[in-house]
Scaffold this motif. Structure first.
Motif: not given
Length: 153
Positions: A42-56
């Protein structure tokens, strides 16, 4: 055998906001999984970015998105849009095309999607459809919205 193609958008830290916006326009269920949910500290810069996102959505709308890792090269800037002989010309590599059966249905989507957008071609009757418009949304994604009903010019 049925085949489905879903547009997958790549962002640089805006995927969650974009997906939330698209859900507000098209409805449906939003899934957004952060890199930290897959084990990134969680302390890395990309930790809160989305790795998988989708709207259906039940109406058939589906879109996917993620945030490219920060060490990925920056996305290329969009190319210019011009008008020539009444036609809109652009060098964009792709558009997302959304079609609906009625002008009321599609214009309601247009009204929501156009918030904060650059209008390329205002939504309205065209030579080939009872409703057509093109815009680039506040996240830099270019959309075509059109009515599929037959048009009696």
């Amino acid at each position: 055998m049925a085949i489905t193609a879903t547009t997958h958008l790549n962002f640089h830290g805006e995927a969650r906001q974009a997906l939330e916006f698209y859900q507000s326009v098209f409805g449906g269920n939003l899934t957004a999984v952060a890199y930290s949910d897959f084990g990134m500290p969680k302390d890395l810069p990309d930790a809160d970015k989305v790795v998988f996102g989708q709207v259906n959505a039940e109406n058939g709308f589906s879109i996917m998105a993620y945030d490219t890792p920060s060490q990925s090269p920056a996305a290329a800037a969009p190319t210019a849009t011009t008008r020539e002989n009444g036609l809109t010309l652009t060098g964009e590599r792709f558009f997302i095309s959304v079609s609906g059966e009625t002008s009321d249905e599609v214009s309601a989507l247009w009204d929501k999607l156009s918030s904060g957008a650059e209008i390329v071609e205002k939504f309205g009757p065209s030579r080939f459809a009872p409703g057509f418009g093109m815009l680039t949304d506040r996240f830099g994604v270019t959309w075509i919205l059109q009515v599929t009903a037959p048009y009696a010019a």
